[in-house]
Write an enzyme that holds these catalytic residues in place. Structure first.
Site, short mmCIF file in Angstrom:
data_model
loop_
_atom_site.label_atom_id
_atom_site.label_comp_id
_atom_site.label_asym_id
_atom_site.label_seq_id
_atom_site.Cartn_x
_atom_site.Cartn_y
_atom_site.Cartn_z
N ASP A 179 -0.98 -47.79 1.70
CA ASP A 179 -0.35 -47.22 2.88
C ASP A 179 0.47 -48.26 3.64
OD1 ASP A 179 -0.41 -44.99 4.95
OD2 ASP A 179 -1.23 -46.65 6.11
N ASP A 184 -13.50 -30.69 2.14
CA ASP A 184 -14.44 -31.77 1.87
C ASP A 184 -14.48 -32.12 0.38
OD1 ASP A 184 -16.09 -29.64 0.78
OD2 ASP A 184 -16.57 -29.15 2.86
N GLU A 223 3.50 -47.54 -0.34
CA GLU A 223 4.38 -46.79 0.56
C GLU A 223 5.37 -47.77 1.18
OE1 GLU A 223 4.12 -43.66 4.31
OE2 GLU A 223 2.87 -45.43 4.31
N HIS A 227 1.97 -35.46 2.65
CA HIS A 227 1.31 -35.07 3.91
C HIS A 227 2.08 -35.49 5.16
CE1 HIS A 227 0.41 -39.22 3.32
NE2 HIS A 227 -0.08 -39.32 4.54
N ASP A 228 3.14 -36.27 4.99
CA ASP A 228 3.94 -36.73 6.14
C ASP A 228 5.28 -36.01 6.25
OD1 ASP A 228 2.09 -38.66 6.92
OD2 ASP A 228 2.97 -40.19 5.62
#
Ligand code: GLC
Ligand code: CA
Length: 573
Positions: free
Chosen positions: A203, A31, A260, A333-334
């Site tokens: 994104d 968090d 991206e 993260h991908d």
């Protein structure tokens, strides 16, 4: 604000995946207050920008990339007040924050979509991409979803039409053709910028403008879906939209932007990042992520060839030099963890290969992006069964491959190599249960290697990756050669060694890294043989091994070396 000194060229960005970084209230989910606790850690590392993956309100089908309210904070991450405090504390520590702007699609739970699907003639009807069925009732074209869940079109009984979703069914694509929608996006950007955020990672931005003919992908195999990228990558109006965004919003702030850009070759990338075009500062390119794609795309067990990796990285360095700007990343993260994918995560070689990879990447021209945990060499994870995986894409791919009749073992091998969850296991802080990420069981299992690989152990060990990163970051900040220097590749065909020079006003850095687990020879390039060499950084603590006159080096497994090469007219940096 017009004082644009291109500060982002000196930035070193640390990417935080909030769900997995640090849990402050022990509910098993990372968090915002957890991030606040770690600001001193980040400051010590020397990074000066945080890229935060989405923290907005979301039903979490795609871990927050499915946004239901762009003005609210997802409740398990905290409150807007927590965010404001984070921003202030980061700024007080000299760290800027860029947000993820995910506006290619929204969540089906967004109020726009709830209205849009009701009828064909309300204010929000055209906020999404709706099309009539073909006469036989089937989907408007053959595009398949990027997440492997079948068609990219979903039928909606209420409107008797299909809507387009390039990703999950729960992520309908926003209709950028609609000026009202674009205005909503710009207003939202202003909202965050006026709070003081320092920019955006945009994104899926290369996918926002669709070919309005929505043509079938002619290359699709019979009985299979076509590529969703066909008709959506670098679409006809994408640059017009970005220029409009720049005029309306970005031009008014001194911020950083990185888009991206999936499926965007270098020449097309230039259209996004040439400063005079007034669009974005840089893009995330994917060419180097494609070097180990197999017959099923990313999910494969192929090992990359070093020559392919160098070819693409060298191309981007040369083509963008002086005209655009690169982003430098090994993973995010991908993607799987870079040490497992491009290095060697065997304990014997993990530290050497991770630092070697960091060296050959971060001495290139561009803005470095460090994904959380990379700085301690976190590795891929191999969960036993698909049930341990959380990522929607991993599950869809598992189902797709099972339906195709692939054996479970083969499917799990692909998942172990390439699942996005490799990067999403909780950050490994210490040796305690749950590794200091939380006192409660985390939302996704930890990598079982956390008792060995964690921040606490790394920092106190003799060879700390974290400290090596610190050294590189510090050097970059002070070096004009790294920031501005021209790039020249050396022996691109060499199958073991990654090597290049950077040169600025007669000052040269020679960078080399071995991808081999054996000792290999490296001949100093002829034009640099006669000059003095000063060691800038090395990932072995004992002396460099070389022949008598120093013209040949014997690189040890995964050895990385950077030399400052003094030219004839000695005139130090
Ligand atoms: C981007 C994100 C990825 C997400 C996808 C769909 O590619 O990086 O995590 O799943 O968009 O929203
Ligand atoms: Ca929490």
């Amino acid at each position: 604000m017009t004082n644009k000194n291109e500060w982002w060229k000196n930035a070193v960005v640390y990417q935080i995946y909030p769900q997995s970084f640090k849990d402050s209230n022990n509910d098993g989910i990372g968090d915002i207050n957890g991030i606040r606790e770690k600001i001193p850690y980040l400051k010590d590392l020397g990074i000066n920008v945080i890229w935060l993956n989405p923290i907005y309100e979301s039903p979490m089908v795609d871990n927050g990339y499915d946004i239901s309210d762009y003005y609210k904070i997802h409740e398990s991450y905290g409150s807007m007040e927590d965010f404001d405090n984070l921003l202030k504390e980061a700024h007080d520590s000299g760290i800027k924050i860029i947000m993820d702007l995910a506006v290619c699609a929204s969540s089906v739970e967004h109020k726009w979509f709830k209205e849009s699907k009701k009828s064909r003639n309300n204010k929000y009807s055209d906020y999404y991409i709706w099309k009539d069925p073909k006469p036989d009732g089937s989907a408007p074209n053959n595009w398949g979803s990027i997440f492997g869940s079948g068609s990219a079109w979903e039928y909606c009984g209420e409107r008797e039409q299909y809507y387009l979703h390039l990703f999950a069914v729960e992520q309908p694509d926003l209709n950028w053709e609609n000026p009202d929608l674009r205005k909503e996006v710009y207003d939202n950007m202003e909202f965050w910028l006026n709070k003081g955020v320092d920019g955006f990672r945009l994104d899926s931005i290369s996918l926002i403008s669709k070919n309005q003919d929505f043509p079938d992908d002619p290359n699709a195999n019979k009985n299979d879906y076509g590529s969703p990228y066909f008709g959506s990558s670098n679409g006809p109006r994408v640059h017009e939209f970005l220029q409009e965004m720049y005029d309306n919003v970005l031009s008014k702030y001194d911020v950083m932007t990185v888009g991206e850009a999936t499926r965007t070759p270098v020449d097309k990338a230039l259209l996004y990042c040439q400063p005079e075009r007034k669009e974005l500062n840089m893009v995330f390119q994917f060419d180097h992520m494609h070097v180990d794609y197999g017959k099923f795309g990313r999910y494969s067990d192929l090992k990359f060839k070093l020559s392919d990796l160098k070819e693409t990285m060298f191309l981007w360095q040369k083509k963008l030099n002086g005209v655009g700007w690169n982003s430098l990343y090994w993973d995010n993260h991908d993607q799987p963890r870079f040490v497992s994918r491009f290095g060697n995560d065997n304990p014997k070689y993990r530290k050497q290969s991770a630092t070697m990879l960091a060296t050959v990447l971060y001495f290139q021209q561009g803005t470095p992006f460090i994904y959380q945990g990379d700085e301690i060499g976190m590795t891929n994870v191999s969960f036993d069964t698909i049930d341990f995986y959380k990522d929607i894409e991993a599950h869809n791919m598992y189902r797709k491959f099972s339906d195709m009749g692939l054996p479970n073992e083969e499917i799990m091998c692909y998942i172990h190599n390439k699942s996005r969850d490799n990067a999403r296991t909780p950050m490994q802080w210490d040796t305690n249960l749950f590794s200091g990420f939380s006192h409660a069981k985390p939302w996704i299992e930890l990598n079982p290697n956390y008792p060995e690989i964690n921040v606490e152990n790394d920092i106190k060990s003799e060879f700390s990756l974290h400290d090596y990163y610190k050294d590189i970051i510090k050097y970059r900040k002070e070096s004009k050669i790294v920031r501005e220097g021209d790039f020249k590749e050396i022996s691109p065909e060499d199958s073991d060694i990654f090597s290049y020079t950077r040169t600025y006003e007669g000052h040269t850095l020679l960078v080399l890294g071995s991808f081999s687990d054996k000792k290999v020879c490296y001949n100093i390039p002829n034009h640099l043989k006669d000059f003095n060499r000063e060691l800038v950084i090395s990932n072995y603590d004992s002396n460099i091994e070389q022949n008598e006159n120093g013209s040949t080096l014997y690189l040890r497994p995964y050895e990385a070396i950077v030399f400052y090469v003094q030219q004839k007219i000695i005139n130090k940096r």
